[in-house]
Design an enzyme around this catalytic site. Sequence first.
Site, PDB file in Angstrom:
ATOM      1  N   ARG A  84     -16.044   2.784  -7.406  1.00  0.00           N
ATOM      2  CA  ARG A  84     -15.917   4.126  -7.998  1.00  0.00           C
ATOM      3  C   ARG A  84     -16.825   4.178  -9.221  1.00  0.00           C
ATOM      4  NH1 ARG A  84      -9.507   3.426  -8.057  1.00  0.00           N
ATOM      5  NH2 ARG A  84      -9.085   3.954  -5.885  1.00  0.00           N
TER       6      ARG A  84
ATOM      7  N   ARG B  26      -7.253  12.394 -10.904  1.00  0.00           N
ATOM      8  CA  ARG B  26      -8.113  11.212 -11.065  1.00  0.00           C
ATOM      9  C   ARG B  26      -9.449  11.419 -10.356  1.00  0.00           C
ATOM     10  NH1 ARG B  26      -5.950   5.388  -9.139  1.00  0.00           N
ATOM     11  NH2 ARG B  26      -6.811   6.054  -7.134  1.00  0.00           N
TER      12      ARG B  26
ATOM     13  N   ARG C 214      -3.569   7.742   1.425  1.00  0.00           N
ATOM     14  CA  ARG C 214      -2.870   7.061   0.335  1.00  0.00           C
ATOM     15  C   ARG C 214      -1.477   7.658   0.130  1.00  0.00           C
ATOM     16  NH1 ARG C 214      -6.527   4.036  -3.644  1.00  0.00           N
ATOM     17  NH2 ARG C 214      -8.192   3.436  -2.251  1.00  0.00           N
TER      18      ARG C 214
HETATM   19  P1  ADP Z   1      -3.063   3.098  -9.815  1.00  0.00           P
HETATM   20  O1  ADP Z   1      -3.813   1.987 -10.512  1.00  0.00           O
HETATM   21  O2  ADP Z   1      -1.634   2.734  -9.550  1.00  0.00           O
HETATM   22  O3  ADP Z   1      -3.752   3.619  -8.606  1.00  0.00           O
HETATM   23  P2  ADP Z   1      -3.811   4.674 -12.150  1.00  0.00           P
HETATM   24  O4  ADP Z   1      -3.460   3.761 -13.268  1.00  0.00           O
HETATM   25  O5  ADP Z   1      -5.253   4.814 -11.804  1.00  0.00           O
HETATM   26  O6  ADP Z   1      -2.967   4.316 -10.824  1.00  0.00           O
HETATM   27  O7  ADP Z   1      -3.189   6.094 -12.475  1.00  0.00           O
HETATM   28  C1  ADP Z   1      -3.464   7.219 -11.652  1.00  0.00           C
HETATM   29  C2  ADP Z   1      -3.804   8.407 -12.537  1.00  0.00           C
HETATM   30  O8  ADP Z   1      -2.605   8.877 -13.161  1.00  0.00           O
HETATM   31  C3  ADP Z   1      -4.794   8.078 -13.624  1.00  0.00           C
HETATM   32  O9  ADP Z   1      -5.691   9.159 -13.761  1.00  0.00           O
HETATM   33  C4  ADP Z   1      -3.910   7.914 -14.869  1.00  0.00           C
HETATM   34  O10 ADP Z   1      -4.597   8.277 -16.043  1.00  0.00           O
HETATM   35  C5  ADP Z   1      -2.760   8.875 -14.580  1.00  0.00           C
HETATM   36  N1  ADP Z   1      -1.454   8.465 -15.120  1.00  0.00           N
HETATM   37  C6  ADP Z   1      -0.929   7.224 -15.151  1.00  0.00           C
HETATM   38  N2  ADP Z   1       0.322   7.251 -15.678  1.00  0.00           N
HETATM   39  C7  ADP Z   1       0.583   8.548 -15.970  1.00  0.00           C
HETATM   40  C8  ADP Z   1       1.708   9.234 -16.542  1.00  0.00           C
HETATM   41  N3  ADP Z   1       2.819   8.602 -16.912  1.00  0.00           N
HETATM   42  N4  ADP Z   1       1.624  10.568 -16.681  1.00  0.00           N
HETATM   43  C9  ADP Z   1       0.516  11.246 -16.304  1.00  0.00           C
HETATM   44  N5  ADP Z   1      -0.583  10.663 -15.769  1.00  0.00           N
HETATM   45  C10 ADP Z   1      -0.545   9.326 -15.605  1.00  0.00           C
HETATM   46  P1  5GP Z   2      -7.722   0.890  -5.076  1.00  0.00           P
HETATM   47  O1  5GP Z   2      -8.651   1.140  -3.927  1.00  0.00           O
HETATM   48  O2  5GP Z   2      -7.008   2.141  -5.526  1.00  0.00           O
HETATM   49  O3  5GP Z   2      -8.351   0.117  -6.198  1.00  0.00           O
HETATM   50  O4  5GP Z   2      -6.560  -0.061  -4.517  1.00  0.00           O
HETATM   51  C1  5GP Z   2      -5.835   0.306  -3.375  1.00  0.00           C
HETATM   52  C2  5GP Z   2      -4.641  -0.587  -3.200  1.00  0.00           C
HETATM   53  O5  5GP Z   2      -5.085  -1.917  -2.971  1.00  0.00           O
HETATM   54  C3  5GP Z   2      -3.723  -0.651  -4.426  1.00  0.00           C
HETATM   55  O6  5GP Z   2      -2.390  -0.562  -3.970  1.00  0.00           O
HETATM   56  C4  5GP Z   2      -3.981  -2.013  -4.998  1.00  0.00           C
HETATM   57  O7  5GP Z   2      -2.828  -2.551  -5.615  1.00  0.00           O
HETATM   58  C5  5GP Z   2      -4.308  -2.790  -3.752  1.00  0.00           C
HETATM   59  N1  5GP Z   2      -5.069  -4.019  -4.005  1.00  0.00           N
HETATM   60  C6  5GP Z   2      -6.074  -4.242  -4.889  1.00  0.00           C
HETATM   61  N2  5GP Z   2      -6.491  -5.508  -4.825  1.00  0.00           N
HETATM   62  C7  5GP Z   2      -5.730  -6.113  -3.882  1.00  0.00           C
HETATM   63  C8  5GP Z   2      -5.668  -7.442  -3.360  1.00  0.00           C
HETATM   64  O8  5GP Z   2      -6.385  -8.352  -3.754  1.00  0.00           O
HETATM   65  N3  5GP Z   2      -4.756  -7.674  -2.382  1.00  0.00           N
HETATM   66  C9  5GP Z   2      -3.921  -6.712  -1.912  1.00  0.00           C
HETATM   67  N4  5GP Z   2      -3.066  -7.058  -0.954  1.00  0.00           N
HETATM   68  N5  5GP Z   2      -3.960  -5.462  -2.362  1.00  0.00           N
HETATM   69  C10 5GP Z   2      -4.840  -5.167  -3.349  1.00  0.00           C
END
Ligand code: ADP
Ligand code: 5GP
Length: 204
Positions: free
Chosen positions: A46, A139, A150
């Site tokens: 990304r 996001r 997702r």
């Molecule tokens: P994940 O790593 O689980 O995919 P992220 O940390 O990227 O999720 O969070 C997804 C989006 O939601 C991000 O843009 C983040 O800034 C936002 N976000 C995370 N926690 C909160 C919250 N408590 N309230 C509003 N937005 C949030």
């Molecule tokens: P993203 O593409 O949003 O970074 O990740 C997608 C999903 O893959 C998320 O649920 C994240 O926790 C999971 N993920 C990231 N790295 C790993 C990994 O090494 N192993 C597994 N099993 N899941 C992962």
Amino acid sequence: MVQKGPRPLVLCGPSGSGKSTLQKRLLKDFPDKFGFSVSHTTRSPRAGEKDGVHYHFTTKEDMLTAIENDEFIETATFSGNMYGTSKKAVEEVRRTGRICVLDIEIEGVKQIKQTDLDPLLVFIMPPSIEELERRLRKRDTEDEEALQKRLETARCEIEYGNVPGNFHIIILNDRLNKAYEELREFILQNTDVAEGDEVATKDK
Ligand code: ADP
Ligand code: 5GP
């Protein structure tokens, strides 16, 4: 064979639940205590994501070869892409003496549970599917198809997360500061990390 260090910390939860946000804050607040396990993935980077920092970006072919060579602790396919934690990723953090933080999905969690790593298992719960969708849209990292995939997966993940015993703690991420405080408390109670290890606000 991965050598044992302090118990790793696993953050699991639907895409968009806030795992990365919480993980980044934790590493910023306790830079000497936690290290991130850099996973491999076949998905495209990304905007802003750096190879070797956020992920090791790789191809399906290379990943399959590495799996064949027994280089991974766990692997999974998520939303059409492969992800995995290499033994090397965990070993690199262990060598620093820091607690290894893994951000992985549930199939990976199930595999990690079969190892002797004995991780602390944290599930980050979104307030609702609707709010999860709003956050993922905001996001703006996924196209519509990937976003729908997702969200579909999220329903099963939430179900698995809610099963008693699957995780040591379920943290509801409705308000970010509250969720972080819960995570911090859980860590202070279940690891040898102490308040004194925290970087003072002015130093952050
Ligand atoms: P994940 O790593 O689980 O995919 P992220 O940390 O990227 O999720 O969070 C997804 C989006 O939601 C991000 O843009 C983040 O800034 C936002 N976000 C995370 N926690 C909160 C919250 N408590 N309230 C509003 N937005 C949030
Ligand atoms: P993203 O593409 O949003 O970074 O990740 C997608 C999903 O893959 C998320 O649920 C994240 O926790 C999971 N993920 C990231 N790295 C790993 C990994 O090494 N192993 C597994 N099993 N899941 C992962």
